[in-house]
Design a protein around this motif. Structure first.
Motif, short mmCIF file in Angstrom:
data_model
loop_
_atom_site.label_atom_id
_atom_site.label_comp_id
_atom_site.label_asym_id
_atom_site.label_seq_id
_atom_site.Cartn_x
_atom_site.Cartn_y
_atom_site.Cartn_z
N SER A 93 0.82 -1.21 0.00
CA SER A 93 0.00 0.00 0.00
C SER A 93 0.86 1.26 0.00
N LEU A 94 2.04 1.19 0.61
CA LEU A 94 2.98 2.32 0.57
C LEU A 94 3.49 2.53 -0.86
N ASN B 95 2.10 1.68 -3.61
CA ASN B 95 1.00 2.12 -4.48
C ASN B 95 0.37 3.44 -4.03
N SER B 96 0.97 4.10 -3.05
CA SER B 96 0.50 5.40 -2.54
C SER B 96 -0.98 5.37 -2.16
N GLN B 97 -1.38 4.33 -1.46
CA GLN B 97 -2.76 4.19 -0.99
C GLN B 97 -2.81 4.59 0.48
N LYS B 98 -2.85 5.89 0.73
CA LYS B 98 -2.75 6.39 2.10
C LYS B 98 -3.83 5.85 3.02
N THR C 22 -3.13 2.23 3.73
CA THR C 22 -1.95 2.11 4.59
C THR C 22 -2.31 2.43 6.04
#
Length: 189
Positions: A105-106, A108-111, A114
Motif C-alpha cells: 500500500s505504501l 501504491n500510494s494508498q494512504k 496504509t
C-alpha cells in the motif's frame, strides 16, 4: 547474506531500544496496567521487516526484561515468567503479519489503505501480546482475585484496560509516524 545480517542486527537494536523505553517510569495505581512504550519500535520494525524478525526481536526484549528489567520483581513461577515475558513480548511482533500489505500500500500510494493496515497491525500486535498476559492472569494471578471472583473475569478486567490503552497508544503513534515520516515504514534495501 549481508542483508539477512542487517535484519538480525536491527532486531537486536530494536529489542535494546524497547528495553530502554521500558525504563521510562510510567506510574499507575494498578500494577497490572502497563503502558508499554517499547511496543512502538517493535510494531514499526514488524512493518519494515516482517513477522519472524519482529517476533525474534520481541522475544529478545522479553529475555532482556528477565535479566535487566522488572520480571524478577513480579516472579511467581517459571511458567508465569515464560508466559509474560518471552512469549508475550514475542507476540508483540504480530503486526509483522501485515508487513507485505503495508509495504504494497505504501508503494501504491494508498494512504487510506496504509493507515487502516497500520492501525489493524497495531491492534493485532497489542492483542497478541495481551493474549499471553490474559492467560497468565487466569492461571497465575487468578489465585489473587477477590474471593468468589472468576479468574477469567479477573484477568479480563485486570489486563483489559492495559490492552485497550496500548492498542490506542500504539495506533496513534504509528499513524503520527506515518504522517510525519513514512520512509520509516520502508526497509532500506
Amino acid at each position: 547474506m549481508r542483508s539477512k545480517t542487517v535484519v538480525w542486527v536491527e532486531a537486536t537494536i530494536i529489542a535494546a531500544l524497547a528495553m530502554g523505553l521500558s525504563f521510562i517510569p510510567i506510574q499507575t495505581g494498578n500494577a497490572s496496567f502497563d503502558l508499554s512504550l517499547g511496543l512502538v519500535p517493535l510494531v514499526l520494525y514488524g512493518y519494515r521487516r516482517g513477522l519472524l524478525p519482529a517476533m525474534l526481536s520481541g522475544f529478545v526484549w522479553g529475555l532482556l526484561n528477565i535479566v535487566l528489567g522488572s520480571a524478577m520483581k513480579n516472579f511467581v513461577s517459571v511458567p508465569q515468567i515464560i508466559f509474560e515475558y518471552p512469549f508475550a513480548f514475542a507476540f508483540g511482533g504480530m503486526g509483522g503479519l501485515l508487513s507485505s500489505k503495508v509495504q504494497a500500500s505504501l508503494v501504491n500510494s494508498q494512504k487510506g489503505q496504509t493507515l487502516r493496515l497500520i492501525v489493524l497491525g497495531s491492534i493485532l500486535a497489542t492483542f497478541s501480546r495481551w493474549f499471553w498476559h490474559f492467560w497468565a492472569g487466569v492461571f497465575v494471578w487468578g489465585a489473587y482475585a477477590p474471593e468468589g471472583m472468576n479468574p477469567y473475569l479477573y484477568s479480563l478486567v485486570a489486563n483489559g484496560a492495559s490492552f485497550l490503552a496500548n492498542a490506542v497508544y500504539v495506533s496513534v503513534v504509528m499513524v503520527l509516524l506515518y504522517n510525519i515520516a513514512p520512509r520509516l515504514f520502508v526497509p532500506k534495501k
